[in-house]
Scaffold this active site. Structure first.
Site, mmCIF file in Angstrom:
data_model
loop_
_atom_site.group_PDB
_atom_site.id
_atom_site.type_symbol
_atom_site.label_atom_id
_atom_site.label_comp_id
_atom_site.label_asym_id
_atom_site.label_seq_id
_atom_site.Cartn_x
_atom_site.Cartn_y
_atom_site.Cartn_z
ATOM 1 N N THR A 12 17.901 29.128 20.989
ATOM 2 C CA THR A 12 19.119 29.912 20.706
ATOM 3 C C THR A 12 20.316 29.380 21.474
ATOM 4 O OG1 THR A 12 17.909 31.922 20.214
ATOM 5 C CG2 THR A 12 20.138 32.218 21.014
ATOM 6 N N SER A 72 12.009 27.325 19.440
ATOM 7 C CA SER A 72 10.786 27.155 20.241
ATOM 8 C C SER A 72 9.539 27.677 19.537
ATOM 9 C CB SER A 72 10.937 27.776 21.625
ATOM 10 O OG SER A 72 10.867 29.173 21.562
ATOM 11 N N THR A 102 13.717 30.679 24.044
ATOM 12 C CA THR A 102 13.064 31.626 24.954
ATOM 13 C C THR A 102 11.699 32.096 24.447
ATOM 14 O OG1 THR A 102 14.177 33.506 23.925
ATOM 15 C CG2 THR A 102 15.264 32.489 25.832
ATOM 16 N N ASP A 103 11.494 32.022 23.116
ATOM 17 C CA ASP A 103 10.298 32.674 22.563
ATOM 18 C C ASP A 103 8.985 32.102 23.096
ATOM 19 O OD1 ASP A 103 11.989 34.301 21.187
ATOM 20 O OD2 ASP A 103 11.803 33.247 19.278
HETATM 21 N N1 ASP Z 1 13.990 31.789 18.406
HETATM 22 C C1 ASP Z 1 14.650 31.272 19.586
HETATM 23 C C2 ASP Z 1 13.762 30.208 20.213
HETATM 24 O O1 ASP Z 1 12.810 30.546 20.868
HETATM 25 C C3 ASP Z 1 14.917 32.374 20.547
HETATM 26 C C4 ASP Z 1 15.668 31.966 21.787
HETATM 27 O O2 ASP Z 1 15.848 30.837 22.124
HETATM 28 O O3 ASP Z 1 16.109 32.922 22.496
HETATM 29 O O4 ASP Z 1 13.997 29.041 20.025
#
Ligand code: ASP
Length: 330
Positions: free
Chosen positions: A12, A54, A85-86
């Site tokens: 993200t 991710s 973050t995922d």
């Molecule tokens: N879907 C995103 C990822 O994990 C979420 C994020 O980065 O906060 O790449």
């Protein structure tokens, strides 16, 4: 000035709106601008190595990230990896095992909101990550929402909230305060030569039990080419054996040479399968306890351990051994 390498992998933090929702960009202008700001305090070089959400990061990407970090270590004081973050907690745990005796800081960070948005948490998270490198916090960490968490203790606990990561069963390593980064972890760096050991086995399955889980799921698993199974059992450590006896099925898996690791569905505290009859049966069946490890750490440790050996005894020994802070009670 500390010399820091920034490796970007997507997520993200680097995402922009596309036709099918948010998608990561290799070098979003807002990220470049923010990095330029930080360049007044640190000597930063950056390299884009992946451009993925991710959810698409898997073992091949872990190996690529680990190798990119390892090969760059001699030239920098530390490395910051931006990442979605995922699955960041999985990557952080896996890097912990792949980068043996890591003496320099490797800090993963990202954000809940793209860096181009005015409310984005990205600049603050990057600031914390750079500060963790500056402070020399060796090993793998996650920097998020002003906290520095040991990588193998990080768990993503919020889908939307900015305080997205918890440090599970281990104190935070540091936090951003009004007078700078307060460092709480003063442990000495590991001895021994830093090495890259990125062999792993993908054939690991995670099963979360529900009351009444059909034991035949284990017969199905035994037919598939799995070499390891992680079981998220109940509470302090238990699973059912009346009417639907899971322990006998687990015994059969172990006898087939499949490593079965047991942890708890509870996020906090150590599981102890020796307390209750419903837990002892699983230990007697040959399962390996994961103690106070996070599920993310248990999964990645099992994948990594199976990459080193096929011996269940050695895997049991690897699980009981604290490699980099991932287990305190087994
Ligand atoms: N879907 C995103 C990822 O994990 C979420 C994020 O980065 O906060 O790449």
């Amino acid at each position: 000035m500390k010399k820091i390498l920034l490796l970007t992998t997507g997520g993200t933090i680097a995402s922009v709106p596309g036709e099918d929702g948010l998608v990561p960009e290799a070098a979003p202008p807002a990220l470049t601008r923010v990095i330029q700001e930080f360049s007044r305090h640190y000597e930063i070089q950056s390299r884009n190595i992946l451009n993925l959400d991710s959810s698409n990061i898997q073992s091949e990407e872990w190996q690529l990230i680990a190798r990119s970090v390892y090969e760059s270590l001699p030239d920098y004081d530390g490395i910051v990896v931006t990442h979605g973050t995922d699955t960041m907690a999985y990557t952080a745990s896996m890097l912990t095992f792949m980068l043996e005796n890591l003496k320099k800081p490797v800090v993963l960070t990202g954000s809940q909101m793209p860096i181009s948005l005015p409310l984005s948490d990205a600049p603050g998270n990057l600031a914390a990550a750079f500060a963790a490198v500056d402070a020399g916090l060796h090993g793998v960490s996650v920097a998020f929402n002003h906290k520095i968490i040991l990588g193998c203790r990080a768990v993503k606990v919020r889908a939307m909230g900015i305080d997205a990561f918890a440090s599970v069963n281990s104190p935070i390593r540091g936090e951003v305060m009004a007078n700078g980064l307060a460092v709480y972890d003063n442990s000495p760096p590991p001895e021994g030569e830093t090495a890259l050991n990125s062999r792993l086995c993908n054939d690991v399955f995670l099963l979360k039990l529900i009351p009444g889980t059909n034991p035949r799921i284990f017969d199905a698993l035994a037919q598939l080419p799995y070499r390891g199974v992680i079981l998220e059992a109940f509470g302090a450590g238990g699973l059912h054996f009346i009417r639907r006896d899971l322990s006998e099925k687990i015994r059969a898996l172990v006898e087939k040479g499949i490593a079965v690791v047991v942890c708890s569905q509870c996020l906090y505290d150590a599981s102890d399968f020796s307390i209750y009859e419903v837990g002892r049966k699983i230990l007697e069946a040959g399962a390996i306890p994961a103690g106070d490890m996070t599920t993310e750490a248990a999964v990645t440790k099992l994948m990594w351990a199976l990459g080193q050996t096929g011996s269940l005894d050695t895997i049991r020994e690897i699980f009981a051994r604290n490699i980099a802070g991932e287990i305190h009670f087994s």
